[in-house]
Design a protein around this motif. Structure first.
Motif, PDB file in Angstrom:
ATOM      1  N   ALA A 170       3.247  -0.073 -10.268  1.00 22.04           N
ATOM      2  CA  ALA A 170       3.631  -1.105  -9.295  1.00 22.04           C
ATOM      3  C   ALA A 170       3.986  -0.463  -7.958  1.00 22.04           C
ATOM      4  O   ALA A 170       3.645  -0.994  -6.898  1.00 22.04           O
ATOM      5  CB  ALA A 170       4.810  -1.913  -9.828  1.00 22.04           C
TER       6      ALA A 170
ATOM      7  N   GLN B 187       2.283  -0.937  -4.172  1.00 24.70           N
ATOM      8  CA  GLN B 187       3.148  -1.520  -3.134  1.00 24.70           C
ATOM      9  C   GLN B 187       2.782  -0.977  -1.745  1.00 24.70           C
ATOM     10  O   GLN B 187       2.611   0.232  -1.571  1.00 24.70           O
ATOM     11  CB  GLN B 187       4.604  -1.185  -3.469  1.00 24.70           C
ATOM     12  CG  GLN B 187       5.614  -1.768  -2.495  1.00 24.70           C
ATOM     13  CD  GLN B 187       6.960  -1.048  -2.612  1.00 24.70           C
ATOM     14  OE1 GLN B 187       7.174  -0.228  -3.501  1.00 24.70           O
ATOM     15  NE2 GLN B 187       7.863  -1.349  -1.699  1.00 24.70           N
TER      16      GLN B 187
ATOM     17  N   ALA C 127       9.661  -4.895  -7.575  1.00 25.57           N
ATOM     18  CA  ALA C 127       8.303  -4.848  -8.137  1.00 25.57           C
ATOM     19  C   ALA C 127       8.271  -3.979  -9.386  1.00 25.57           C
ATOM     20  O   ALA C 127       7.660  -4.331 -10.401  1.00 25.57           O
ATOM     21  CB  ALA C 127       7.326  -4.328  -7.089  1.00 25.57           C
TER      22      ALA C 127
END
Lengths: 330, 207
Positions: free
Chosen positions: B53, B57, B68
């Motif tokens: 994640a 990002q 996240a």
């Protein structure tokens, strides 16, 4: 030593179990494309949806307990680990027929939290849910919050039955809670299971010893005893179960003799015989008996006994027809 | 120079996540002693998703990274630990003011919010032999630590480890280990161990 198992890449195991269920159900169960969720293909319109699911590796619980009179959707977790909130939420959407969804889960911290998060997400999506936790292991003090064993089978079976009568969500949840409150289970393990991902045993046990109070995940039990013959062992377990309520002469119960994974049906019949005898000595009537693998822990040898104290409504619901789509056929 | 430093916290989070993934076998062994032996697998799965994640990002906002990463962890790990650690990072991320490099005091406050969310979710408290026993003293040390983030994180990691060590003398009252009662004595809590390894890797990367 790594245990021999007929599996492929452990990474794909959860998906492959679910695919097997779909094939075995011949069109009556489907698998969501992106998440490990099994769903009945023809859920009766207007019915309260039932979602179950926990860690995988305990088959047939829960993947095999889907069908009319059982679960409408199963949220599959990874091996021995509760399903994640998005998986439970997807199962919720799939099971929802506009009348709300009943979550039936075993009482484990992971399941409790993931179902709680899923219920919050479902509420955001406008779906009403209620959750009933089964925790019936008498090897633990009630104030600790008992963990769930094979007794979840009865919670599901009776909730499935009452949902089939057109009950609403509150009626179904209240009944399921009453079932959970009247369940007692105790397990005994002879030899360990293993974690399929690693092939490693979940615990060690001496050749001449048995572990009483074993959890379904292969957690160590609460007491280690010397191996005993079937009758005294069964008596010990029945006495502990009956004494926990305590049951009284004239009570009526359902009995589940559950294979933990590698115990023969031969042994289960011997145990069933003695369990009936012992309960009869106490003046307790066994209304019906279930025998076989219902909640397993891989190749763990051992068994668990579950009693459900019945009232008239439960007894009537227990007799309603139901069909497992891939495990037990009527 | 400043830009490099600003990207640092996200890199630190990535390194910390990778450290937990790499500790899979150690965590599995720790869980076999008092649980069901799947903690390492679940955490490896969850922190791998956390790292993925972060890689997706855009930018390096610390609050966004934590949110996240926490969400990815919660939706991939499963079990109690996935819900706990996912809740911790998500709630901490929501509480953290925007910015690439948090102030130690703001980070401590955000982590404290995350830990409260964990308490609310898991109904466990200090002394129950959980990750809280490592996180609580660690966050207190971060709050009371120096203004320099790297030094403050080092103090946090040290406090986490002594908190984890103290769990050896605790009897589990929650989670799967609670059924063991006094048989859980002598073993550190696997969740506290995960939190400690995460802190140590974060501090090392930021240092």
């Amino acid at each position: 030593m790594v245990i021999k198992k007929a599996i492929n890449d452990p990474e794909n195991l959860v998906r492959e179990i679910a695919e097997g269920v779909v094939f075995a159900a011949h069109g009556r169960v489907r698998l969501l494309e992106d998440l490990p969720v099994l769903v009945r293909t023809a859920i009766e319109p207007g019915k309260v949806g039932i979602v179950v699911g926990g860690g995988s590796g305990h088959e047939p619980m829960y993947q095999g307990l889907i069908g009319p009179g059982y679960a409408d959707a199963v949220a599959c977790g990874n091996m021995f680990a509760a399903p994640t909130p998005d998986v439970i939420l997807a199962a919720t959407h799939a099971a929802d027929q506009g009348k709300g969804v009943l979550y039936l889960q075993a009482n484990y911290a992971g399941d409790n939290m993931n179902y709680e998060i899923a219920a919050e997400l479902a509420a955001d999506d406008g779906i009403v849910t209620r959750t009933v936790r089964t925790g019936e292991d008498v090897s633990m003090a009630p104030e600790l919050g008992r963990r769930g064993l094979a007794g979840s089978f009865f919670t599901l079976k009776l909730a499935g039955a009452i949902c089939g009568t057109g009950a609403d969500l509150d009626q179904a949840a209240d009944l399921a809670q009453r079932v959970a409150d009247n369940l007692r289970s105790l397990s005994v393990a002879f030899s360990p299971g293993s974690l399929p991902d690693t092939g490693e045993k979940t615990f060690e046990i001496a050749e001449d010893e048995i572990e009483v109070g074993m959890g379904v995940h292969g957690e160590k039990g609460v007491a280690t005893l010397k191996m005993a013959k079937a009758d005294p062992l069964t008596d010990l377990m029945i006495d502990k179960l009956a004494g926990d309520y305590p049951l009284a002469a004239g009570d009526r119960v359902a009995l589940l003799v559950n294979d933990m994974g590698a115990t023969t049906l031969m042994e289960l019949y011997v145990v069933t015989r003695r369990a009936h005898q012992r309960l009869a000595e106490k003046g307790i009537t066994v209304v019906d008996t279930w025998i076989g693998p219902y909640c397993t822990t891989q190749e763990m040898a051992g068994f668990s006994l579950t009693l459900l104290r019945l009232d008239a409504e439960m007894e009537a619901l227990l007799a309603r027809p139901a069909a497992n789509e891939s495990f037990l056929r009527p | 120079m400043e830009a490099t430093q600003k990207a640092g916290f996200k890199a630190g989070l990535a390194a910390a996540a990778e450290a937990v993934v790499a500790a899979k076998d150690v965590l599995t062994k720790a869980d076999q002693a008092i649980g069901d032996g799947d903690h390492g697998l679940g955490m490896a799965r969850g922190f791998r998703a956390f790292a993925e994640a972060l890689a997706k990002q855009e930018g390096g906002d610390a609050a966004a990274s934590l949110q996240a990463g926490g969400r990815a962890l919660m939706m991939s790990s499963g079990g109690a630990s996935g819900a706990i650690f996912g809740t911790f990072f998500q709630a901490a991320g929501k509480a953290l003011p925007p910015g690439d490099l948090p102030e130690p005091a703001a980070l401590a406050a955000a982590f404290a919010t995350g830990l409260q969310a964990v308490r609310d979710r898991g109904k466990a408290k200090a002394g129950d032999k959980t990750m809280i026993d490592a996180a609580e003293p660690a966050i207190a040390a971060l709050a009371a630590g120096p203004q320099d983030l790297a030094l403050a994180l080092t103090g946090m990691a040290r406090a986490a480890r002594s908190g984890m060590d103290a769990t050896r003398d605790m009897v589990a009252t929650t989670g799967k280990a609670r059924a063991l009662g006094e048989r859980s004595l002598g073993h550190p809590d696997p969740g506290a161990m995960t939190f400690t390894l995460w802190c140590e890797a974060l501090a090392a990367r930021m240092g």
